[in-house]
Design a protein around this motif. Structure first.
Motif, PDB file in Angstrom:
ATOM      1  N   UNK A 126       0.810  -1.222   0.000  1.00  0.00           N
ATOM      2  CA  UNK A 126       0.000   0.000   0.000  1.00  0.00           C
ATOM      3  C   UNK A 126       0.843   1.272   0.000  1.00  0.00           C
ATOM      4  N   UNK A 127       2.087   1.181   0.470  1.00  0.00           N
ATOM      5  CA  UNK A 127       2.936   2.376   0.482  1.00  0.00           C
ATOM      6  C   UNK A 127       3.198   2.862  -0.936  1.00  0.00           C
ATOM      7  N   UNK A 128       3.206   1.927  -1.883  1.00  0.00           N
ATOM      8  CA  UNK A 128       3.455   2.300  -3.287  1.00  0.00           C
ATOM      9  C   UNK A 128       2.164   2.521  -4.054  1.00  0.00           C
ATOM     10  N   UNK A 129       1.053   2.461  -3.367  1.00  0.00           N
ATOM     11  CA  UNK A 129      -0.267   2.684  -3.974  1.00  0.00           C
ATOM     12  C   UNK A 129      -0.441   1.886  -5.265  1.00  0.00           C
ATOM     13  N   UNK A 130      -0.821   2.557  -6.357  1.00  0.00           N
ATOM     14  CA  UNK A 130      -1.130   1.847  -7.601  1.00  0.00           C
ATOM     15  C   UNK A 130       0.045   1.012  -8.075  1.00  0.00           C
ATOM     16  N   UNK A 131       1.253   1.573  -7.937  1.00  0.00           N
ATOM     17  CA  UNK A 131       2.431   0.831  -8.372  1.00  0.00           C
ATOM     18  C   UNK A 131       2.633  -0.405  -7.507  1.00  0.00           C
ATOM     19  N   UNK A 189       0.251  -2.327  -6.636  1.00  0.00           N
ATOM     20  CA  UNK A 189      -0.909  -3.171  -6.931  1.00  0.00           C
ATOM     21  C   UNK A 189      -2.131  -2.872  -6.057  1.00  0.00           C
ATOM     22  N   UNK A 190      -2.134  -1.729  -5.381  1.00  0.00           N
ATOM     23  CA  UNK A 190      -3.311  -1.368  -4.596  1.00  0.00           C
ATOM     24  C   UNK A 190      -4.104  -0.332  -5.388  1.00  0.00           C
ATOM     25  N   UNK A 191      -5.259  -0.727  -5.920  1.00  0.00           N
ATOM     26  CA  UNK A 191      -6.074   0.178  -6.723  1.00  0.00           C
ATOM     27  C   UNK A 191      -6.730   1.206  -5.813  1.00  0.00           C
ATOM     28  N   UNK A 192      -7.338   0.735  -4.755  1.00  0.00           N
ATOM     29  CA  UNK A 192      -7.858   1.630  -3.735  1.00  0.00           C
ATOM     30  C   UNK A 192      -8.020   0.907  -2.414  1.00  0.00           C
ATOM     31  N   UNK A 193      -8.190   1.699  -1.382  1.00  0.00           N
ATOM     32  CA  UNK A 193      -8.373   1.199  -0.035  1.00  0.00           C
ATOM     33  C   UNK A 193      -9.438   2.089   0.575  1.00  0.00           C
ATOM     34  N   UNK A 194     -10.500   1.510   1.097  1.00  0.00           N
ATOM     35  CA  UNK A 194     -11.565   2.323   1.689  1.00  0.00           C
ATOM     36  C   UNK A 194     -11.663   1.981   3.173  1.00  0.00           C
ATOM     37  N   UNK A 195     -11.999   2.975   4.011  1.00  0.00           N
ATOM     38  CA  UNK A 195     -11.918   2.766   5.460  1.00  0.00           C
ATOM     39  C   UNK A 195     -13.096   1.966   6.015  1.00  0.00           C
ATOM     40  N   UNK A 196     -13.365   0.805   5.425  1.00  0.00           N
ATOM     41  CA  UNK A 196     -14.455  -0.040   5.911  1.00  0.00           C
ATOM     42  C   UNK A 196     -13.915  -1.449   6.144  1.00  0.00           C
ATOM     43  N   UNK A 197     -13.491  -1.683   7.373  1.00  0.00           N
ATOM     44  CA  UNK A 197     -12.935  -3.000   7.684  1.00  0.00           C
ATOM     45  C   UNK A 197     -13.985  -3.925   8.233  1.00  0.00           C
ATOM     46  N   UNK A 233       0.530   2.563 -13.324  1.00  0.00           N
ATOM     47  CA  UNK A 233      -0.906   2.729 -13.046  1.00  0.00           C
ATOM     48  C   UNK A 233      -1.542   1.373 -12.795  1.00  0.00           C
ATOM     49  N   UNK A 234      -2.642   1.379 -12.055  1.00  0.00           N
ATOM     50  CA  UNK A 234      -3.288   0.086 -11.863  1.00  0.00           C
ATOM     51  C   UNK A 234      -3.825  -0.430 -13.190  1.00  0.00           C
ATOM     52  N   UNK A 235      -3.770  -1.702 -13.314  1.00  0.00           N
ATOM     53  CA  UNK A 235      -4.277  -2.356 -14.497  1.00  0.00           C
ATOM     54  C   UNK A 235      -5.802  -2.202 -14.543  1.00  0.00           C
ATOM     55  N   UNK A 236      -6.306  -1.718 -15.652  1.00  0.00           N
ATOM     56  CA  UNK A 236      -7.756  -1.633 -15.814  1.00  0.00           C
ATOM     57  C   UNK A 236      -8.148  -2.597 -16.917  1.00  0.00           C
ATOM     58  N   UNK A 237      -8.931  -3.570 -16.599  1.00  0.00           N
ATOM     59  CA  UNK A 237      -9.270  -4.555 -17.625  1.00  0.00           C
ATOM     60  C   UNK A 237     -10.039  -3.893 -18.765  1.00  0.00           C
ATOM     61  N   UNK A 238      -9.731  -4.343 -19.986  1.00  0.00           N
ATOM     62  CA  UNK A 238     -10.459  -3.829 -21.141  1.00  0.00           C
ATOM     63  C   UNK A 238     -11.926  -4.224 -21.003  1.00  0.00           C
ATOM     64  N   UNK A 239     -12.823  -3.406 -21.556  1.00  0.00           N
ATOM     65  CA  UNK A 239     -14.249  -3.666 -21.366  1.00  0.00           C
ATOM     66  C   UNK A 239     -14.687  -5.046 -21.840  1.00  0.00           C
ATOM     67  N   UNK A 240     -14.021  -5.562 -22.829  1.00  0.00           N
ATOM     68  CA  UNK A 240     -14.461  -6.856 -23.346  1.00  0.00           C
ATOM     69  C   UNK A 240     -13.962  -8.009 -22.475  1.00  0.00           C
ATOM     70  N   UNK A 241     -13.060  -7.703 -21.580  1.00  0.00           N
ATOM     71  CA  UNK A 241     -12.390  -8.788 -20.866  1.00  0.00           C
ATOM     72  C   UNK A 241     -13.316  -9.696 -20.035  1.00  0.00           C
ATOM     73  N   UNK A 242     -14.252  -9.131 -19.298  1.00  0.00           N
ATOM     74  CA  UNK A 242     -15.069 -10.011 -18.463  1.00  0.00           C
ATOM     75  C   UNK A 242     -15.759 -11.120 -19.244  1.00  0.00           C
ATOM     76  N   UNK A 243     -16.113 -10.835 -20.481  1.00  0.00           N
ATOM     77  CA  UNK A 243     -16.814 -11.846 -21.263  1.00  0.00           C
ATOM     78  C   UNK A 243     -15.952 -13.075 -21.492  1.00  0.00           C
ATOM     79  N   UNK A 244     -14.632 -12.900 -21.438  1.00  0.00           N
ATOM     80  CA  UNK A 244     -13.740 -14.040 -21.636  1.00  0.00           C
ATOM     81  C   UNK A 244     -13.724 -14.961 -20.419  1.00  0.00           C
ATOM     82  N   UNK A 245     -14.136 -14.407 -19.300  1.00  0.00           N
ATOM     83  CA  UNK A 245     -14.089 -15.193 -18.076  1.00  0.00           C
ATOM     84  C   UNK A 245     -15.306 -16.108 -18.045  1.00  0.00           C
ATOM     85  N   UNK A 246     -15.068 -17.349 -18.369  1.00  0.00           N
ATOM     86  CA  UNK A 246     -16.189 -18.283 -18.472  1.00  0.00           C
ATOM     87  C   UNK A 246     -16.241 -19.181 -17.250  1.00  0.00           C
TER      88      UNK A 246
END
Lengths: 564, 812
Positions: free
Chosen positions: B58-63, B65-73, B474-487
Motif C-alpha cells: 500500500x505504500x506504493x499505492x497503484x504501483x 498493486x493497490x487500486x484503492x483502499x476504503x476505510x471499511x474494515x 498505473x493500476x491495471x484496468x481490464x479492457x471492457x471486453x475482458x469479463x466476457x472471456x471469463x467463463x
C-alpha cells in the motif's frame, strides 16, 4: 524448585519437609512434593509443573535425546490411545501415569450409545485415565458425565482438562463438572474406600475417596471448562474454582462465589475461600496456585481472572499482597481485541521471585501482553503503578507505586520498523521454565523467548510457526516445547546465551528486511535448535521427563519415549 | 450456481460476445461481472480471472498493486454487483456502536451509501459483528443480509429497505455469542432468498433446531420452511450453496446438527441428510457436478480422532438409508503421507475450495491440505498460519488466504506439487494500537481485481501496468471486453417440467403468515412435481380446508386450533381470525392423500393485556414467540394464575430467554408487568420487561462488593451498549411492578423505566431516565427471564410474571 538446590536455601526445603512430615533428600527435593514419600531414585512428576513451585524443569534425568524415533518406533517404549482431545497431564507418580481426556476412544462399552443413524457413538464424557508406568497398560478410569448446562460450563468433548496431583496414594484433580475429586491411586483393585455410593463400579472404574462439588457447595459458575490443577501443601489442597461469566460473556451469575479455595486434603472439607476478583473476573479462571516462601514468608500465589496476582497466608487465606499484571489504561475487550488480559499460565516461584505472563482464552487469539518478575517483599498493593485520576481522553491515568515490587517486566509495544507485530510479547497460555537463571517462556502465537531471569535481558525469540498451549520444559541441557502442529522442538540450553535480535537490521525496504530477518532466524536456528520430532496430531500439553522416560501427549495418544 | 459474468439485462437475450459489445457501446463501466455468492459464480472459492496481483504494497499505492483502499474494515466477504462493492461491518463506538451495510463504487472505492442498524437481543460482541457474507439478486440489484441482531434486510441499489424481517423477534432465531452466523442465499431460478438459522419460535417450531426459511425475494412472503428436526449442537456458519444434482435443484448446507443437508430448493422438502460430525458444521459445502465436498473440525460420530473431509455423490442416494453414496472420507482412507493412517484435523472454521480437480482444505491451526478431488489422495500440506477462520480463494494460479493474526498469505500454486515457500507473499496488516486487528474474511476476485477486508479497510488490488517499480505505474484496468472471456462452469439444467405429470405433493403459499383479527388472509394451494416445480392447478380441484388441532406439547398441554373463520374449497382458502389478544395455529388443505399446512400467528398488538387467568396451567400464551417451553402458565398456591419462567433446564437458550409478544415494528408504547422472584439455594432469577429492544431487569444476583442485588436497564447487553444500574436489594417473594417506556424523538429517544413494590403508590420518579443518541426505534414488547441455578436434579429459582399490559404512549 531450583531454590532448594542453592546452598543457603535449605531452610525452605527443611520447612516443606516438616510440613509434609517426611524427610527429603536434597537431590530430589526439586522433583518431589513435600508430602510424597519420595523415593530418591525416582523423578516423578506428581503435579502440574512437577513441584509446588511450578517451575517446568527436571534437574535429575540425564541422557535425554533431542530427537525421537516415533514413526519407526525406535524410541517408543509404549503408547496409549487417549480420546480425541487430551489436555490434562500427564502426571507420573507412584508407578502410574495419569491423563485427563475425553471419551472418544471409549474404554468401557457402557459409555457408548446408538445414534439416530443407528451407529455406535461414544457418549461425551470427561475421563481421567490411569496407566501402568512401566507397560502403559490401562488400569482404571474416572468417567464423568457432562454438565447438563452444556458448553457454557462444560465445553463439549474437552474432557478432563485438569492435570492431576498425586500425593502418596491419592489422586486429586478438578473434573469437568467443576468438582474437586480425590481418588484412590490403586483404583478399585484394593477394594472400595472412601465414598461407597459410586454409580460406576466396574473393575476399571475409579475409587472415589471424596468429592467437593464447587458448583453445588459454593455456587461457582465455571466458564466453559474447569481446568484447575490442585496444589497440595501439607494437609491442605488449594485450587482455583474457575468462577466466571455466563454465555453472554458479560454477566457473572455468581459474583459472590469464591475464586480461590483451600480444602482439607483428607476429607475435602472447605478450610477457607476467597472471592477477591469478585465481579471483576473478565472471562474465566484457568491459572493454578503455586507455593512460595519469599524471604521466610510462606504463601500461596493465585493468578485471578481479574488479571491480578495475589499472595495469601496458606492457613487462613488472608491476603498478603496483590499485583496488577496489566497497565492501568489497559482494557479487556470481549472477543480478544483488548489490551487487558488475565492468566492462563501458572506462576513460577524461583529465587524468591514470582514469574508469570498474562494471557487469554486461545479463541481470543494473540494480542499485547506482559511478562512479569515480581519480588513480593511488601504487603498490600505491590503493582508497578497505581491509578491517578483520568487522562484528558478519559482513560485511567497511572503514576508509579511507591510500594511496587517489580523486579523486571518484558512486553508492551514494539515500535521498531520491521517488526511483524505491534507488541514484544503476545498472550501466553504457558508457564515459565527457569534454570541456571535463564528463563524460557512461550506464547500462544508460537514464539519461544529466552531471557535472563534475574535481569529480564532478552536473548532471543524463536518462531515455531504454530500455536502453543503447553509450556517449555527443561531436562538434561535442553528445552523441549511442543506445538499445535504436532512438532516437538528441542532447544539447546546455555548458561550464557548469545543475543539474536532479528529486528536489529539495516534494510532498504520490506523485501530486504524480510530476507535479513530470515537470515537472522537461520543463524538463531543453527545456534539453538537441536532437533524436531513430528507427531501425527496437535500437542496441547507439556512434554514431561520422569524416571528416565520422556512423555509426549498429543491430543489423541500418550507416548512413552526412551531416553538413552 | 449461476453465471453472473454480464449485467443481468443482457444475460438472457444476447450471446456473450454481443453482450460484451453492448456493454462497450453503452459505455457501461468495465467492471461488468458480478460476484454475488461469497465463493463466486461456481460456489467453489475459485475465480477464473487472470492477471491478478501476487503481491501488494500500500505504500506504493497503484504501483504496489493497490487500486484503492476504503476505510471499511471487518470480517465479512465482499460482494460485487453492478459496479458496486458491498460489505457488512461493525461501526461506531460507545452508545453509537452499531452495524452497517456499506456500498462503495467498484472502480474507485468511493462510498455510495451505508445502511446502519443497531445490535440488540444477542450475545455476540462488537469484534464479532458483521461476519456473515451478503447475497444479492442481480436482476433487481437488491442485496440481502442477516445482521448480528437478526434483522433480515432486503436493500435496494440506493440502500433503501425493500422489506425486512426480525428473525429474532419473529422466528426466535438464536445467535449464540461467537458471531458465526449462516449467510442467506438468493436463488435466481426461484426468486427465493433462503435464510438458515437456529431457531425456536412456537408450536412445532418451539423445539430448538436448525431451520431454513425461504422468502419471496421481492416481497418477503414465506414460501417454505425446512426443519432439520435434529437438535442443534451449537450455533454454526455453514453458508449454503445451490446446485442441480440429478436434475433436481438443491440447497446444500452443513447444519448445526452435524449433518450435511440437501433440501429441495423449490419446496423446502428434505432430499437427504448425511451425518458426519458430532458437532456443528461451520464449513460450507462445495459442489462439482454430482459430487459434494465438506469438512468439519469436531468429533466424529464413530469416535476419535476429530475432524474430516468428505466427498459424497448426491446423485446416488441409497433408497433404504436415504443417504448419498460416500465417495471418499479422510477418516476412512489410508494416507501415504500419514504413514498409512487415516487423516484427521480440525477442518473447523474455514471452508474448502475446489479448483482444477484439487480440493484445498485449511485446518484451524494453519495447515493447508491439497487433495486430489476425485480420489481424496493427499497431494501436499503447507503450513501458512497459526489460526484460521477465513476461506481460500483460488485464482490465476495463486491461493489467497488469511491468517487470523492480521496476515494475508498469497501462495503460488504449482499443480500437484507443494507450493514453494520462496514464492509465497505475506502481508502483515498493522492497525493502530487497541484497534481490533484480526483478519477473518475471505478474498474474492472479479473483473481483474482482488477484494477483501482487513480489520480496518476494504481493499481492491489490481496488477499495476508497466514497471511496477516506477512511481508512475498505473493500476491495471481490464479492457471492457475482458469479463466476457471469463467463463464459469454452469450448473446442469433441471429435469424439464412435464406439465402433465402427476403431482408429487401440494403446498400452501404463503407458508407462514402473521395476521391481525378480522384480516382475511388468502392461501393458494399449489401442486408440484417430484422436483418441486409448480404444476398447473387443476381447474376443478376439490380441497378439504381446515384449522387443525395442533399436537399436544411435551408438557401435555393441548393447544387450541386457530379461532376464526375459514373459507376454502378449491385452490384458494381464506382465514379470518377472531378477536383474541394473540393466538397461533395451522391452516391445512387436503387433496386426496396429500396435505399442505401453513403456519398462522396472531401476534399481540398494542394495546395488549394478559393476566393469564384464562389460560390453563402448563400452557403458554399463543401467538408469542420463543415462549413455548421457556415460559409456562402456573397457578400459584394463592389461586393467582401467572406466567413462570421455566427453571428446570440450565442450558443457556432455555435458562435465559426473551418472550416476544408483539411484532417487531411496534413502537411508541409502554410495557408494564408485575414481577416476582423466589430464592432457591441462595439464587434468585433475573426477570424483566422488554420495550423497543431495551430490557428493564430485576437482577437476582448479589454483588459482594456492595452486598446488594440490582435493577438494570440494558440494550445489547453483551457489549454492553446501554447498561444502567441501581443497587436495590429487591426482596424474594415480593411482587414488584415494572414499567418501561420509550419516547421517540427526531434523532434520539428517551428511555424511562421504574420499578416499585406492587400495591404501593407508583413513584413519581423514574428509576432510569436516559436519552439514547442512537436509539432502537422499534421492537417487540416482551418479557425477559433468566434462571442460572437449575441442575439435572434440582429446580432453580422461580421468576413470575402477571398483569402484562402494553399501551400506546399517546393514550397514557
Amino acid at each position: 524448585m531450583t531454590a532448594f538446590l542453592t546452598p543457603g536455601r535449605s531452610r525452605l526445603a527443611g520447612l516443606l519437609a516438616l510440613v509434609g512430615g517426611v524427610g527429603l533428600t536434597l537431590t530430589v527435593a526439586d522433583r518431589s512434593l513435600p508430602t510424597v514419600a519420595a523415593d530418591p531414585a525416582r523423578s516423578d512428576s506428581a503435579m502440574f509443573g512437577g513441584t509446588p513451585a511450578r517451575n517446568m524443569v527436571n534437574l535429575v534425568d540425564k541422557g535425554v535425546p533431542a530427537k525421537f524415533g516415533v514413526d519407526d518406533g525406535s524410541s517408543v517404549l509404549w503408547k496409549a490411545d487417549l480420546g480425541s482431545k487430551a489436555y490434562g497431564g500427564p502426571t507420573i507418580a507412584g508407578g502410574r501415569v495419569y491423563v485427563g481426556t475425553n471419551n472418544q476412544k471409549p474404554r468401557n462399552e457402557r459409555d457408548v450409545a446408538r445414534n439416530k443413524e443407528g451407529e455406535i457413538e461414544p457418549i461425551d464424557k470427561g475421563v481421567l485415565m490411569c496407566f501402568d508406568e512401566k507397560s502403559g497398560k490401562f488400569l482404571w478410569q474416572a468417567v464423568h458425565a457432562k454438565l447438563e448446562s452444556g458448553r457454557v460450563n462444560d465445553w463439549p468433548e474437552e474432557g478432563v482438562c485438569s492435570t492431576p496431583t498425586v500425593d502418596g496414594d491419592k489422586v486429586y484433580y478438578v473434573s469437568n463438572r467443576c468438582a474437586v475429586v480425590c481418588l484412590d491411586a490403586a483404583g478399585l483393585a484394593n477394594g472400595n474406600q472412601g465414598v461407597q455410593g459410586e454409580k460406576l463400579k466396574d473393575d476399571t472404574d475409579a475409587d472415589v475417596l471424596w468429592e467437593f462439588d464447587m458448583m453445588k457447595e459454593l455456587r461457582v459458575f465455571p466458564h466453559n471448562m474447569s481446568a484447575g490443577c490442585p496444589l497440595v501443601v501439607g494437609d491442605v489442597l488449594y485450587v482455583i474454582t474457575g468462577n466466571g461469566v455466563d454465555d453472554g460473556h458479560i454477566n457473572i451469575p455468581s459474583p459472590e462465589a469464591p475464586s480461590f479455595i483451600a480444602l482439607d486434603k483428607n476429607t475435602g472439607k472447605l478450610l477457607w475461600k476467597n472471592n477477591a476478583p469478585g465481579k471483576n473476573v473478565m472471562h474465566g479462571q484457568w491459572s493454578n496456585p503455586a507455593y512460595a516462601e519469599i524471604n521466610g514468608v510462606r504463601q500461596i500465589v493465585f493468578g485471578g481472572g481479574d488479571g491480578w496476582l495475589r499472595g495469601f497466608v496458606p492457613e487462613t487465606g488472608e491476603e498478603l499482597w496483590r499485583f496488577d499484571a496489566n497497565p492501568k489504561d489497559a482494557v479487556y475487550e470481549l472477543g480478544g481485541t483488548g489490551t487487558r488480559s488475565d492468566f492462563i499460565g501458572t506462576p513460577v516461584v524461583y529465587d524468591n521471585k514470582i514469574y508469570i505472563g498474562v494471557g487469554q482464552d486461545p479463541e481470543h487469539s494473540t494480542g499485547v501482553a506482559h511478562f512479569w518478575c515480581v519480588s513480593p517483599t511488601k504487603k498490600g498493593d505491590i503493582s508497578p503503578t497505581v491509578e491517578a485520576g483520568k487522562t484528558a481522553d478519559g482513560k485511567p491515568a497511572e503514576k508509579p507505586n511507591p510500594n511496587a515490587c517489580v523486579a523486571w517486566h518484558f512486553g508492551g509495544e514494539e515500535t521498531r520498523k520491521w517488526s511483524q507485530r505491534e507488541f514484544k510479547f503476545g498472550r501466553t497460555m504457558s508457564t515459565a521454565c527457569i534454570v541456571d537463571d535463564i528463563l524460557y517462556i512461550s506464547e500462544l502465537q508460537g514464539y519461544l523467548h529466552c531471557m535472563n531471569a534475574k535481569t529480564g535481558e532478552h536473548y532471543w525469540q524463536y518462531d515455531t510457526k504454530a500455536s502453543i498451549w503447553g509450556s517449555p520444559y527443561y531436562a538434561d541441557g535442553k528445552v523441549f516445547l511442543a506445538t499445535d502442529s504436532g512438532d516437538l522442538f528441542a532447544f539447546k540450553h546455555e548458561k550464557a546465551p548469545k543475543t539474536f535480535d532479528e529486528l536489529d537490521i539495516q534494510a532498504a525496504n520490506l523485501k530486504d528486511a524480510r530476507l535479513k530477518i530470515k537470515d537472522k532466524r537461520k543463524q538463531l536456528e543453527d545456534a539453538v535448535l537441536l532437533g524436531k520430532t513430528e507427531f501425527d496430531a496437535p500437542i496441547r500439553s507439556t512434554p514431561i521427563v520422569a524416571n528416565g522416560v520422556v512423555y509426549v501427549m498429543t491430543e489423541k495418544t500418550l507416548y512413552a519415549l526412551k531416553t538413552k | 450456481m449461476s453465471l453472473h459474468a454480464r449485467p443481468p439485462e443482457f444475460r438472457m437475450s444476447l450471446p456473450p460476445r454481443l453482450a460484451a459489445l453492448a456493454i462497450f457501446a453503452l459505455a457501461v463501466p468495465a467492471s461488468a461481472a458480478d460476484w454475488v455468492h461469497w465463493r463466486g459464480p461456481e460456489g467453489t472459492g475459485q475465480s477464473r480471472e487472470t492477471g491478478l496481483p501476487g503481491d501488494f504494497d500500500p505504500a506504493q499505492k497503484a504501483a504496489g498493486n493497490v487500486v484503492w483502499q476504503a476505510p471499511f474494515g471487518g470480517r465479512s466477504t465482499p460482494l460485487v454487483m453492478g459496479g458496486r462493492v458491498y460489505i457488512l461491518q461493525g461501526t461506531g463506538t460507545g452508545l453509537g456502536e452499531a452495524e452497517q451495510v456499506v456500498c462503495v463504487e467498484e472502480a474507485t472505492g468511493k462510498p455510495l451509501w451505508t445502511y446502519r442498524v443497531n445490535v440488540f437481543h444477542t450475545d455476540i460482541v462488537s469484534t464479532r459483528v458483521g461476519w456473515p457474507p451478503l447475497t444479492a439478486d442481480p436482476a433487481t440489484g437488491n442485496v440481502f443480509v442477516q445482521t448480528t441482531a437478526g434483522l433480515f434486510l432486503c436493500l435496494d441499489k440506493a440502500g433503501k429497505v425493500v422489506w425486512q424481517k426480525s428473525l429474532t423477534e419473529e422466528y426466535g432465531r438464536a445467535s449464540g455469542y461467537g458471531g458465526r452466523l449462516p449467510a442467506p442465499i438468493f436463488d435466481e431460478a426461484t426468486g427465493l432468498v433462503i435464510a438458515p438459522m437456529v431457531s425456536s419460535s412456537w408450536g412445532d417450531f418451539a423445539r430448538g433446531a436448525n431451520r431454513f426459511v425461504a422468502f419471496d425475494g421481492k416481497t418477503g412472503e414465506v414460501a417454505w420452511w425446512n426443519d432439520t428436526m435434529n437438535p442443534s449442537k451449537e450455533t454454526y456458519c455453514s453458508h449454503p450453496v445451490i446446485a442441480v444434482i440429478g436434475g433436481q435443484r438443491l440447497l446444500l448446507s452443513g447444519g448445526s446438527d452435524g449433518y450435511l443437508h440437501a433440501i429441495k430448493a423449490r419446496t423446502g422438502e428434505k432430499a437427504w441428510s448425511y451425518q458426519f460430525s458430532s458437532g456443528a458444521i461451520n464449513g460450507s459445502p462445495v459442489v462439482d457436478g454430482n459430487l459434494i465436498y465438506c469438512g468439519h473440525g469436531d468429533e466424529n460420530p464413530e469416535g476419535a480422532p476429530y475432524g474430516r473431509i468428505i466427498c459424497v455423490d448426491g446423485s446416488q442416494v441409497d433408497p433404504k438409508t436415504k443417504r448419498p453414496k460416500l465417495v471418499w472420507d479422510t477418516h476412512k482412507r489410508a494416507y501415504k503421507a500419514n504413514k498409512g493412517r487415516p487423516l484427521s484435523s480440525r477442518f473447523g472454521l474455514a471452508s474448502v475450495a475446489l479448483a482444477d480437480g484439487r480440493l484445498y482444505a485449511p485446518d484451524d491451526t494453519g495447515d493447508l491440505y491439497a487433495f486430489n478431488a476425485k480420489t481424496g489422495e493427499m497431494l501436499w500440506k503447507y503450513h501458512y498460519a497459526t489460526e484460521v477462520r477465513g476461506s481460500p480463494l483460488v485464482a490465476d494460479g495463486k491461493l489467497y488466504i488469511f491468517d487470523v493474526k492480521s496476515k494475508l498469505v498469497i501462495l503460488t500454486l504449482d499443480g500437484d506439487k507443494k507450493p514453494d515457500e520462496l514464492n509465497t507473499f505475506e502481508y502483515q496488516f498493522r492497525e493502530p494500537r487497541g484497534v481490533y486487528s484480526e483478519t477473518n474474511g475471505t478474498p474474492i476476485a472479479v473483473n481483474g481485481r482482488v477484494y477483501f477486508v482487513s480489520a480496518a479497510s476494504l481493499w481492491c488490488l489490481g496488477k499495476a501496468e508497466g514497471d511496477a517499480s516506477k512511481p508512475d505505474a498505473r493500476p491495471h484496468r481490464p479492457a471492457p471486453t475482458e469479463p466476457a472471456k471469463v467463463a464459469y462452469k454452469q450448473s446442469p439444467p433441471e429435469t424439464p417440467l412435464d406439465p402433465g405429470a402427476a403431482p408429487a405433493g401440494v403446498r400452501l403459499f404463503p407458508a407462514d403468515v402473521v395476521a391481525t383479527p378480522g384480516q382475511a388472509v388468502k392461501f393458494s394451494l399449489k401442486f408440484y412435481d417430484a422436483n418441486g416445480r409448480d404444476l398447473p392447478t387443476p381447474a376443478d380441484v376439490k380441497a378439504e380446508w381446515s384449522v387443525v388441532t395442533p399436537a399436544k406439547t411435551p408438557t401435555g398441554a393441548q393447544p387450541p386450533p386457530l379461532a376464526g373463520k375459514l373459507d376454502g374449497a378449491g385452490a384458494e382458502g381464506t382465514v379470518t381470525l377472531g378477536p383474541l389478544p394473540s393466538q397461533q395455529g395451522y391452516v391445512e388443505a387436503k387433496v386426496g392423500d396429500k396435505a399442505a399446512r401453513a403456519r398462522v400467528r396472531m401476534a399481540g398488538r398494542v394495546p395488549f393485556k394478559q393476566d393469564f387467568e384464562k389460560l390453563p396451567a402448563g400452557a403458554s400464551p399463543g401467538g408469542w414467540v420463543n415462549t413455548n417451553g421457556k415460559f409456562v402458565v402456573e397457578k400459584l398456591p394463592d389461586g393467582n394464575t401467572v406466567l413462570a419462567k421455566t427453571n428446570n433446564d440450565p442450558r443457556p437458550p432455555l435458562a435465559k430467554a426473551n418472550a416476544y409478544i408483539t411484532m417487531p415494528n411496534a413502537t411508541g408504547y409502554t410495557i408494564q408487568a408485575d414481577l416476582m422472584g423466589t430464592q432457591v439455594r441462595g439464587g434468585m432469577p433475573d426477570i424483566g420487561v422488554i420495550n423497543n429492544r431495551y430490557t428493564l431487569v430485576l437482577d437476582g444476583k448479589t454483588d459482594p462488593a456492595v452486598n446488594s442485588r440490582s435493577w438494570r436497564l440494558v440494550s445489547w447487553e453483551a457489549r454492553p451498549r446501554v447498561a444502567l444500574q441501581e443497587n436495590v436489594n429487591w426482596a424474594p417473594g415480593t411482587w414488584y411492578t415494572a414499567k418501561l417506556t420509550v419516547e421517540l424523538k427526531a434523532t434520539v429517544a428517551t428511555v424511562r423505566g421504574k420499578i416499585w413494590e406492587k400495591g404501593k403508590p407508583e413513584p413519581e420518579k423514574w428509576t432510569f431516565e436516559f436519552e439514547d443518541p442512537s436509539p432502537n426505534r422499534e421492537g417487540s414488547a416482551g418479557l425477559y427471564g433468566y434462571v442460572t441455578n437449575a441442575s439435572a436434579t434440582e429446580l432453580g429459582a422461580n421468576g413470575y410474571y402477571d398483569n402484562v399490559s402494553v399501551t400506546p404512549n399517546d393514550k397514557k
